[in-house]
Structures are given as C-alpha cells and as structure tokens.
Design a protein around this motif. Sequence first.
Motif, short mmCIF file in Angstrom:
data_model
loop_
_atom_site.label_atom_id
_atom_site.label_comp_id
_atom_site.label_asym_id
_atom_site.label_seq_id
_atom_site.Cartn_x
_atom_site.Cartn_y
_atom_site.Cartn_z
N ALA A 7 1.59 -31.46 -25.76
CA ALA A 7 2.23 -32.22 -26.88
C ALA A 7 3.16 -33.05 -26.49
N ARG A 29 -1.93 -36.58 -27.74
CA ARG A 29 -2.01 -35.96 -29.06
C ARG A 29 -0.80 -36.90 -29.76
N LEU A 58 1.16 -28.96 -34.77
CA LEU A 58 0.10 -29.14 -33.81
C LEU A 58 -0.84 -28.15 -33.35
N CYS A 65 5.52 -28.01 -25.11
CA CYS A 65 6.06 -29.51 -25.78
C CYS A 65 6.97 -29.93 -24.93
#
Length: 124
Positions: A7, A29, A58, A65
């Motif tokens: 992400a 995303r 998420l 991330c």
Amino acid sequence: MRIHAEALLFDNDGTLVSTLESVHRCGTRWAGEYGIAADDITRGKPDPEPYLLAAARLGVDPARCVVCEDAPAGLASGRAAGMRTVALATTHDRDRLVADVVVTDLSQVSAQVTPDGVEIVASP
C-alpha cells in the motif's frame, strides 16, 4: 532507492487519502476509499494512530506500507507506525525531513504494480 510494499499512503491536506491523479499515476491500491480524517482518530501526528488505522482499513501489515509525506510530524508518524517513508521537500527544507528517502516532489517517485504489491522507485 527501491521499496516494495502492498500500500502507498498519502496525506492530502490533512485527510489521509490519495488523489485520484496519484492513483492513476501509481496504479496501486487507492486509500481514498479508506480515507482517515481527524474525526476518525484520537491522537494526531506525530502519533502513529492515523497511519496504523489506514493500514488496518486497507488490511495491510504496516511494515508493507509506504508513507509519502511533506511534514516532519507526518514522517515521524509513519516511522512510528513501522512504515517506510518518502519525504516530499515541497513545504519544508530537506534538512528537516527524516525519511528513508527525500525527494523534491512526486515527479521523482514512480510506482509499478507487481505480483507482490507495488514497487516504489524514488530518485532523490
């Protein structure tokens, strides 16, 4: 520098979302559907709560991330959440930005979807 993640998180004017333009550019995303606003948290940056909540929404491990931020408090929040950080030197001097990589702006960052998530390449 190459960073692999699941992400890519942006702070857009105080709301933790990605802009649609960034989404199309990054092909990753979109955190926008999981946007985090001040009303969603009890502790703001530099506390990690905003970014931890975004990762939870998420369904992504915070360690997978990458945070793109332009402010020292936001970068501290991302680091405290256990995330990799990309600093954008758009509003603060580079020497005030502590991150895995510091770039002038998003024009120096590219992202490509891979079978394992997204590969972010930052060219300082």
